[in-house]
Scaffold this motif. Structure first.
Motif: not given
Length: 453
Positions: A12, A15, A20, A24, A242
């Protein structure tokens, strides 16, 4: 010396906000796919719909018309509505090999028997959970009735009963594998008697509902394929959202990401012909007409080569042997609650990226397919160049068991193949958990494979 995966920086951390947003978007689509496509038939139907939107044609139509396939053309071939394969023709002759993403779309479920209804007295974790019925009923005249009961909030659901703990003294003495016998996985479908005092009146009431509401007669169960699966939608998991919690992520998480990666190259020029193969029956050994052990993939490839005007038995054999494949399947994720079942240095962790298993099998390499070191080195180069986060793992401790994939089947052709996919917590439980970042990194890995291998 083995790498300590826990000391690696989080995926993460690298990113951007743009990354992100893309993650998503992918995972929202995946959660929707998980929620709507719970059987292999439903997954095949969705894959075909997505393929046709991306310009794919039905290979059967190409064969009937005698149309010639050229570089850039895209075709799909579905077999018995339970397996499907997509091809995008490259500029190189197919006999030089393909780049193949292969995953399975069948999942663990409870199948309904051909003589299911009885009245008496007015899979392990699956007891007392709300279950939905999915499948088809085929009438004698060939009419196919699509059945989905239990997914809409207004629908009834079903369940398998469990013995109350107050009376389970003898049951608790059984080995875990026998706590719930297979023949005791019967589902509750009704309790209301059609006419008080009549023998099997509840059964008669159920049959009346089936006939009036669903147009199903008792004998129609003989030509039906109906399964019970956990009812309800997949969801984001955790306060930070997450992860994903959903039914049947083994192996729909790899089939979905493989399909997305394949469709992303729809308008790109490629060298080797690309292929996305989504098959049935892996969970029961890949047998049967729609499993990987059958010849449907080989036959489909022969038809594609023939439509390209370049088929011979020898060229087909060369194409299979010269191919590169990712056997897209899940691996076990480390679970601290059961730490003794894993080798911490050689297990996958949630949030650490795409997973590779150099070999699979039981108790070491028994019944395994093992990837060649040269192929692994080539893949590492492709993934690093495309900034894909990945990890290498084993399923669990060597002597505790194991598992297999379709890799061993295609390895028979002599092609290069390795297992790759997403780490899963609670594999084969009714609800399985995955990390969203692993899902996204795996899709990136599949895209890199199709682009650069």
């Amino acid at each position: 010396m083995a790498e300590d995966k826990n000391k690696k920086p989080s995926v993460w951390s690298k990113y951007t906000e743009e990354d992100k947003a893309a993650l998503n978007k992918l995972c929202d689509g995946y959660i929707d796919f998980l929620s709507r496509c719970k059987t292999e038939r439903e997954s095949v139907r969705e894959a075909i719909a997505c393929a046709e939107k991306s310009g794919y044609k039905n290979l059967d139509d190409v064969i009937r018309s005698g149309e010639k396939l050229n570089p850039g053309d895209k075709v799909y071939y579905q077999f018995m509505k339970k397996s499907v394969v997509l091809f995008q023709i490259g500029t190189e002759p197919i006999e030089r090999g393909l780049k193949i993403l292969g995953a399975h779309i069948d999942t663990c479920r409870l199948d309904i028997k051909q003589n299911p209804l009885y009245e008496d007295g007015g899979l392990y974790q699956w007891v007392t959970l709300p279950l939905a019925m999915h499948g088809v009923v085929v009438k004698k005249d060939g009419t196919v009735l699509e059945i989905v009961i239990g997914e809409d909030e207004k629908d009834p659901v079903f369940c398998v009963t469990d013995l109350l703990v107050h009376l389970s003294q003898e049951q608790m003495k059984k080995a875990a594998a026998k706590v719930i016998d297979g023949e005791n996985l019967d589902i509750l479908v009704g309790n209301y008697p059609l006419k008080e005092g009549d023998k099997e009146s509840v059964k008669a009431g159920i049959l009346k509902i089936l006939e009036e509401k669903y147009k199903i007669e008792t004998e129609d169960f003989l030509s039906a394929e109906l399964a019970l699966v956990p009812a309800g939608k997949a969801r984001s998991l955790g306060l930070d959202e997450s992860m994903v919690l959903g039914y049947g992520q083994d192996d729909r998480v790899c089939s979905y990401t493989s399909l997305v990666a394949m469709l992303e190259i729809a308008n790109q020029s490629i060298g080797k012909t690309a292929c996305c193969l989504l098959v049935d029956k892996e969970e029961i050994g890949s047998f049967g007409a729609t499993g990987m052990e059958s010849k449907f993939f080989e036959n489909a490839l022969a038809e594609v080569m023939n439509a390209c005007g370049d088929y011979s038995e020898l060229k087909l054999r060369r194409a299979l042997q010269n191919s590169f494949m990712l056997s897209s399947d899940v691996s076990s994720a480390y679970d601290a609650l059961y730490a003794s079942s894993y080798d911490k240095k050689n297990v996958a962790y949630l949030g650490k990226g795409m997973v590779f298993n150099k070999f699979t099998g039981a108790r070491g390499k028994s019944g395994a397919s093992e990837a060649n070191a040269e192929y692994v080195g080539k893949l590492r180069d492709v993934l690093d160049k495309n900034n894909v986060s990945y990890q290498f793992s084993e399923l669990g401790k060597v002597d505790l068991g194991g598992g297999g994939t379709i890799a061993r089947i295609v390895a028979v052709y002599g092609m290069e193949v390795i297992d790759s996919g997403v780490a899963v917590l609670s594999m084969h439980a009714p609800w399985e958990a995955t990390s969203k970042i692993d899902i996204y990194e795996t899709k990136k890995g599949y895209s890199a494979f199709l682009k650069d291998i």
